[in-house]
Write a protein that holds these residues in place. Sequence first.
Motif, mmCIF file in Angstrom:
data_model
loop_
_atom_site.group_PDB
_atom_site.id
_atom_site.type_symbol
_atom_site.label_atom_id
_atom_site.label_comp_id
_atom_site.label_asym_id
_atom_site.label_seq_id
_atom_site.Cartn_x
_atom_site.Cartn_y
_atom_site.Cartn_z
ATOM 1 N N VAL A 174 -6.049 3.297 2.977
ATOM 2 C CA VAL A 174 -6.349 2.455 1.816
ATOM 3 C C VAL A 174 -7.838 2.125 1.810
ATOM 4 O O VAL A 174 -8.374 1.589 2.786
ATOM 5 N N HIS A 175 -8.515 2.440 0.713
ATOM 6 C CA HIS A 175 -9.949 2.168 0.620
ATOM 7 C C HIS A 175 -10.237 0.801 0.015
ATOM 8 O O HIS A 175 -11.288 0.206 0.272
ATOM 9 N N ARG A 176 -9.320 0.291 -0.774
ATOM 10 C CA ARG A 176 -9.378 -1.081 -1.293
ATOM 11 C C ARG A 176 -7.995 -1.425 -1.828
ATOM 12 O O ARG A 176 -7.174 -0.534 -2.048
ATOM 13 N N LEU B 78 -9.590 4.872 -4.138
ATOM 14 C CA LEU B 78 -8.501 3.914 -3.957
ATOM 15 C C LEU B 78 -7.741 4.197 -2.665
ATOM 16 O O LEU B 78 -7.572 3.308 -1.833
ATOM 17 N N TRP B 79 -7.248 5.432 -2.516
ATOM 18 C CA TRP B 79 -6.500 5.761 -1.303
ATOM 19 C C TRP B 79 -6.553 7.260 -1.050
ATOM 20 O O TRP B 79 -6.878 8.050 -1.932
ATOM 21 N N THR B 80 -6.228 7.636 0.188
ATOM 22 C CA THR B 80 -6.060 9.033 0.573
ATOM 23 C C THR B 80 -4.690 9.174 1.212
ATOM 24 O O THR B 80 -4.330 8.389 2.101
ATOM 25 N N ALA C 196 -5.088 -1.295 6.392
ATOM 26 C CA ALA C 196 -6.154 -0.309 6.235
ATOM 27 C C ALA C 196 -5.613 1.111 6.222
ATOM 28 O O ALA C 196 -6.139 1.979 5.528
ATOM 29 N N ALA C 197 -4.578 1.363 7.011
ATOM 30 C CA ALA C 197 -3.972 2.698 7.065
ATOM 31 C C ALA C 197 -2.584 2.569 7.661
ATOM 32 O O ALA C 197 -2.281 1.621 8.395
ATOM 33 N N TYR C 198 -1.751 3.561 7.358
ATOM 34 C CA TYR C 198 -0.358 3.537 7.815
ATOM 35 C C TYR C 198 0.093 4.974 7.991
ATOM 36 O O TYR C 198 0.028 5.771 7.052
ATOM 37 N N PRO D 31 0.785 -1.239 0.000
ATOM 38 C CA PRO D 31 0.000 0.000 0.000
ATOM 39 C C PRO D 31 0.816 1.289 0.000
ATOM 40 O O PRO D 31 0.346 2.316 -0.489
ATOM 41 N N SER D 32 2.039 1.259 0.497
ATOM 42 C CA SER D 32 2.865 2.467 0.469
ATOM 43 C C SER D 32 3.248 2.871 -0.949
ATOM 44 O O SER D 32 3.737 3.994 -1.171
#
Length: 302
Positions: free
Chosen positions: A93-95, A134-136, A234-236, A56-57
């Motif tokens: 991360v949204h998906r 997708l992501w923020t 989910a998030a970082y 995800p990063s």
Amino acid sequence: MPIDAAKATSAEPRTTELVWEPKDVLLYHLGIGAGVPATDPAELRYTLESALHVLPSFATVAGGGMALAGGLSAPGIDVDLAAVLHGGQTVTVHRPLPVRGRAVQTSTVPAVYDKGKAAVIVLRSETADDYGPLWTCDTQIFVKGEGGFGGERGPSARLTLPERAPDRTVERRVREDQALLYRLSGDWNPLHADPEFAELAGFDRPILHGLCTYGITLKAVVDEVLGGDVARVAAYTTRFAGVVFPGETLRVRMWQEPERASEQEPERASAPQRVLVSVTAADREDAPVLADTAVSISPSGR
């Protein structure tokens, strides 16, 4: 004044098209140290296109790292790259990220904080494709010498690490050429390659990108805690607390704990977990590198 906070925060959102292919994902993974040992099945998830999963990063460099570049070119902002450091980073991360994509990134500057001797530019980038969000990314850009304009100081929340010993501790060696490889994903700041420029910025040699350390750390958590399941992130979030020099060794300490249920959902049976993380430079008596770092984990892959 190079930074006009009012102009930056009131500017219209800026949109940029992001396009990436499997080779961009592969290059990013190599840039954060994936592929050692080269034939290890656990590493092939990051380095072989037929088995590729996206860490995800990667969101921080998708499309050539336009989120950070967009923040430095926003209306009201004109700063010297030699004065710029990455202050903090959050990816939500949204998906799961696709290995190939075309998306639209919408960027705003929600705030510019006055830290006295420095300013912190807060950039938010929201990315979506034809299937939805997708992501923020929330990025904090620290600019030395640009404070003192009378603005708000901003929040200073800190994460408290457990007093017990970490559940896991791993070490990750940073290659001598790691910054040279990582910069091919889009961050061309000469601070990470040019010794003369690094000296102008106050360092005796080029430093590693903070986002490279960020990626190395997330990979360590995914590998050690999640068995390589990138879809469970989910998030970082992190705060960059110190520099890393290529050739050093990172010491990554991890504490697993359930996230606190909200007041609205006090009885959640499947509250996601999070991993609190501390990253230090093992070669420099555990000098802090990443602080206030947490990986939020979904109960199961999405």
